[in-house]
Design a protein around this motif. Structure first.
Motif, PDB file in Angstrom:
ATOM      1  N   UNK A 195      -6.214   1.011  -6.892  1.00 30.66           N
ATOM      2  CA  UNK A 195      -5.048   0.477  -7.596  1.00 30.66           C
ATOM      3  C   UNK A 195      -4.587   1.517  -8.630  1.00 30.66           C
ATOM      4  N   UNK A 196      -3.275   1.707  -8.777  1.00 32.73           N
ATOM      5  CA  UNK A 196      -2.779   2.740  -9.701  1.00 32.73           C
ATOM      6  C   UNK A 196      -3.454   2.685 -11.081  1.00 32.73           C
ATOM      7  N   UNK A 211       3.630  -0.930   3.849  1.00 33.73           N
ATOM      8  CA  UNK A 211       3.045   0.405   3.660  1.00 33.73           C
ATOM      9  C   UNK A 211       4.196   1.359   3.424  1.00 33.73           C
ATOM     10  N   UNK A 212       4.164   2.078   2.300  1.00 37.09           N
ATOM     11  CA  UNK A 212       5.248   3.021   2.072  1.00 37.09           C
ATOM     12  C   UNK A 212       4.725   4.381   1.657  1.00 37.09           C
ATOM     13  N   UNK A 213       5.487   5.407   1.997  1.00 34.38           N
ATOM     14  CA  UNK A 213       5.201   6.729   1.447  1.00 34.38           C
ATOM     15  C   UNK A 213       6.264   6.996   0.390  1.00 34.38           C
ATOM     16  N   UNK A 214       5.878   7.697  -0.632  1.00 34.10           N
ATOM     17  CA  UNK A 214       6.853   8.015  -1.680  1.00 34.10           C
ATOM     18  C   UNK A 214       6.439   9.267  -2.432  1.00 34.10           C
ATOM     19  N   UNK A 236       0.843  -1.199   0.000  1.00 32.71           N
ATOM     20  CA  UNK A 236       0.000   0.000   0.000  1.00 32.71           C
ATOM     21  C   UNK A 236       0.876   1.246   0.000  1.00 32.71           C
ATOM     22  N   UNK A 237       0.561   2.193  -0.868  1.00 28.75           N
ATOM     23  CA  UNK A 237       1.359   3.417  -0.966  1.00 28.75           C
ATOM     24  C   UNK A 237       0.574   4.635  -0.519  1.00 28.75           C
ATOM     25  N   UNK A 238       1.229   5.529   0.186  1.00 24.59           N
ATOM     26  CA  UNK A 238       0.617   6.814   0.530  1.00 24.59           C
ATOM     27  C   UNK A 238       1.402   7.885  -0.217  1.00 24.59           C
ATOM     28  N   UNK A 239       0.704   8.563  -1.129  1.00 25.86           N
ATOM     29  CA  UNK A 239       1.357   9.553  -1.984  1.00 25.86           C
ATOM     30  C   UNK A 239       0.869  10.943  -1.620  1.00 25.86           C
ATOM     31  N   UNK A 240       1.733  11.907  -1.824  1.00 30.45           N
ATOM     32  CA  UNK A 240       1.289  13.278  -1.599  1.00 30.45           C
ATOM     33  C   UNK A 240       2.461  14.220  -1.624  1.00 30.45           C
ATOM     34  N   UNK A 300       2.945  -0.781  -5.894  1.00 30.05           N
ATOM     35  CA  UNK A 300       1.787  -0.789  -4.983  1.00 30.05           C
ATOM     36  C   UNK A 300       0.556  -1.470  -5.564  1.00 30.05           C
ATOM     37  N   UNK A 301      -0.118  -2.285  -4.728  1.00 26.84           N
ATOM     38  CA  UNK A 301      -1.417  -2.827  -5.107  1.00 26.84           C
ATOM     39  C   UNK A 301      -2.447  -1.697  -5.116  1.00 26.84           C
ATOM     40  N   UNK A 302      -2.383  -0.857  -4.084  1.00 26.67           N
ATOM     41  CA  UNK A 302      -3.273   0.309  -4.019  1.00 26.67           C
ATOM     42  C   UNK A 302      -2.505   1.504  -3.494  1.00 26.67           C
ATOM     43  N   UNK A 303      -2.950   2.680  -3.882  1.00 26.54           N
ATOM     44  CA  UNK A 303      -2.355   3.908  -3.353  1.00 26.54           C
ATOM     45  C   UNK A 303      -3.460   4.814  -2.821  1.00 26.54           C
TER      46      UNK A 303
END
Ligand SMILES: Nc1ncnc2c1ncn2[C@@H]1O[C@H](COP(=O)(O)OP(=O)(O)OP(=O)(O)O)[C@@H](O)[C@H]1O
Length: 242
Positions: A215-216, A186-189, A34-38, A199-202
């Motif tokens: 999902x992207x 879980x990663x932030x990028x 899981x990705x947390x983007x921002x 990522x499976x989902x972001x």
């Protein structure tokens, strides 16, 4: 249906005049990447810190592996790994001493610490002091330290920032393996290509809120965008910064 590794509901956190996190709800399934983007200041790190149990939210609740994040539950510490920034290493230790020190905190034998160093390809650098490692090597060491106690859930805060393309790709392979072993990651990028491939989902965040989750590939289709970078631009109205 897969069990949730993380459930966050209505998280809020204010620092003085800044509403860093403004009503974040999200769920991460067990085994998910899981990705947390921002953009900078979107509230990613604060959200992660609340979920990890490092900060108390002003409002809302997070549950990790079925247990509340706050107040801290010691039994959770063994089950999750948090990658610290390289600057959080113990001072003036070699790579081997560094990971053995982390292992000792969890009562893990030295042999397992050494095996983890091997796993991330740092055996040759075992006697090198952490401040003499390259950026990629230091990142691999910090990930190894987060994994040494064999956690089910791993948190990575911008694990590839500042690395050259080859070092980033090597680290991607490592992160894929960690996830393929069944661990939730879980990663932030800031890197959209990274999120798209791993990522499976972001969750796309800005101004302390989650703007969109998916999902992207679905987000790209839904918004008629060309890439995740384009999705990001459409949702936040700004370019991502590196
Ligand atoms: N300890 C703190 N005290 C005061 N303000 C803080 C603190 N930590 C974060 N902030 C502020 O809260 C907001 C969200 O910060 P946060 O670090 O969570 O965002 P981020 O998305 O992780 O950003 P970055 O990508 O730059 O790490 C920012 O405006 C930041 O300046």
């Amino acid at each position: 249906m897969a069990e949730n590794a993380i459930m966050a509901e209505g998280l809020r956190k204010r620092y003085g005049g800044t509403q860093a996190v403004d009503g974040v709800s999200l769920t991460v399934e067990s085994g998910e990447f899981y990705g947390i983007l921002g953009p900078n200041g979107a509230g990613k790190t604060t959200t992660l810190e609340i979920i990890e149990g490092l900060r108390e939210p002003d409002e809302g609740e997070a549950r990790v592996l079925g247990l509340p994040s706050w107040p801290r539950d010691r039994s959770l510490l063994r089950r999750m790994g948090v990658q610290l920034q390289a600057s959080a290493f113990f001072e003036k230790l070699t790579a081997r001493e560094q990971i053995r020190t982390f292992a000792a905190l969890y009562g893990i034998p030295e042999e397992r610490a050494d095996a983890m160093l091997e796993r991330v390809g740092l055996t040759e650098k075992a006697d090198v002091r952490d401040d003499k490692l390259s950026g990629g090597q230091a990142q691999r060491l910090s990930i190894a330290c987060a994994l040494v106690h064999d956690p089910e859930l791993v948190f990575l805060d911008e694990p590839t920032t500042g690395l050259d393309p080859q070092a980033r790709r090597n680290l991607w392979d490592l992160l894929r393996q960690i996830n393929a072993e069944g661990r939730t990651v879980v990663l932030t990028t800031h890197y959209m290509d990274e999120a798209e491939t791993l990522c499976d989902r972001v969750a796309v965040m800005d101004h302390g809120r989650v703007l969109r989750v998916g999902p992207p590939r679905e987000l790209i289709e839904e918004l008629g965008a060309d890439s995740l970078e384009d999705v990001f631009l459409q949702l936040t109205g700004r370019e991502y910064r590196e």
